[in-house]
Scaffold this motif. Structure first.
Motif, mmCIF file in Angstrom:
data_model
loop_
_atom_site.group_PDB
_atom_site.id
_atom_site.type_symbol
_atom_site.label_atom_id
_atom_site.label_comp_id
_atom_site.label_asym_id
_atom_site.label_seq_id
_atom_site.Cartn_x
_atom_site.Cartn_y
_atom_site.Cartn_z
ATOM 1 N N TYR A 185 -6.478 -1.670 -1.775
ATOM 2 C CA TYR A 185 -5.621 -2.271 -0.614
ATOM 3 C C TYR A 185 -6.333 -2.909 0.332
ATOM 4 O O TYR A 185 -7.731 -2.426 0.832
ATOM 5 C CB TYR A 185 -4.617 -1.466 -0.184
ATOM 6 N N LEU A 195 -3.967 -6.040 -6.575
ATOM 7 C CA LEU A 195 -4.367 -4.951 -5.710
ATOM 8 C C LEU A 195 -4.993 -3.755 -6.358
ATOM 9 O O LEU A 195 -5.905 -3.257 -6.539
ATOM 10 C CB LEU A 195 -3.011 -4.354 -4.711
ATOM 11 N N LYS A 203 0.869 -1.149 -0.036
ATOM 12 C CA LYS A 203 0.051 0.009 0.008
ATOM 13 C C LYS A 203 0.927 1.325 -0.017
ATOM 14 O O LYS A 203 0.626 2.165 -0.724
ATOM 15 C CB LYS A 203 -0.925 0.095 1.103
#
Length: 187
Positions: free
Chosen positions: A172, A168, A126
């Motif tokens: 996330y 992703l 992330k």
């Protein structure tokens, strides 16, 4: 000089605890406060113990795990306690991907400790705005069902081995608050 290491903590950060591959790179022990360091590092090692983050250690080069390394770890470098190490890197040829290179754990490693390490990997993805995380699973104790439950999908089915991808693309996984606190992912 005594090279004995205190295995209970981060005590001796600059010697054999991080190895030559991580020499001179300070560990990240609080993800929320040191997120800029994790964002800039291309290669690292996540260490969790007893379900908590011990540190994310930087490395100068990626860990090239192979079957010889697995045998070495089983015979010589076994982890008897509840500890997990995950090696990862961002390939130069695919900067929007994160590769899970190698997982080092032992018979005493709990599912909670392994899960904690994967959550830290998700947080690093992330921070780096990674599109996907990829890996090749060679240990049959890690089931396809477990990986699917954690958001991974079988990938490259025509290749030899068990390849997985966690897509992703800006979405996330939401890490529960109790895990965020436990792993120092939030303030």
């Amino acid at each position: 000089m005594d090279l004995a290491l205190d295995q209970r903590g981060l005590g001796n950060r600059w010697s054999l605890a991080t190895g030559l591959a991580g020499w001179g790179l300070p560990p990240v022990t609080h993800v929320a406060r040191q997120h800029h360091v994790l964002r800039s590092r291309r290669v690292g090692r996540i260490v969790t113990q007893a379900g908590k983050l011990e540190g994310v250690y930087g490395r100068w080069w990626a860990h090239g795990g192979n079957m010889l390394q697995v045998q070495w770890d089983l015979l010589v470098r076994s982890i008897p306690r509840d500890r997990c190490e995950i090696f990862f890197h961002v390939p130069l040829s695919a900067p929007s991907f994160l590769t899970l290179d190698y997982i080092h754990s032992g018979p005493g490693t709990s599912l909670s400790t392994f899960y904690a390490a994967t959550l830290v990997l998700d947080e690093i993805a992330k921070l780096k705005q990674t599109s996907a995380i990829v890996c090749n699973v060679t240990n049959h104790r890690i089931s396809d069902r477990l990986f699917q439950r954690w958001g991974w999908q079988a990938h490259c089915l025509n290749w030899k081995g068990r390849h997985f991808i966690k897509r992703l693309y800006g979405e996330y996984p939401e890490i529960p608050v109790r895990w965020r606190t436990r792993l120092t992912l939030g303030e």
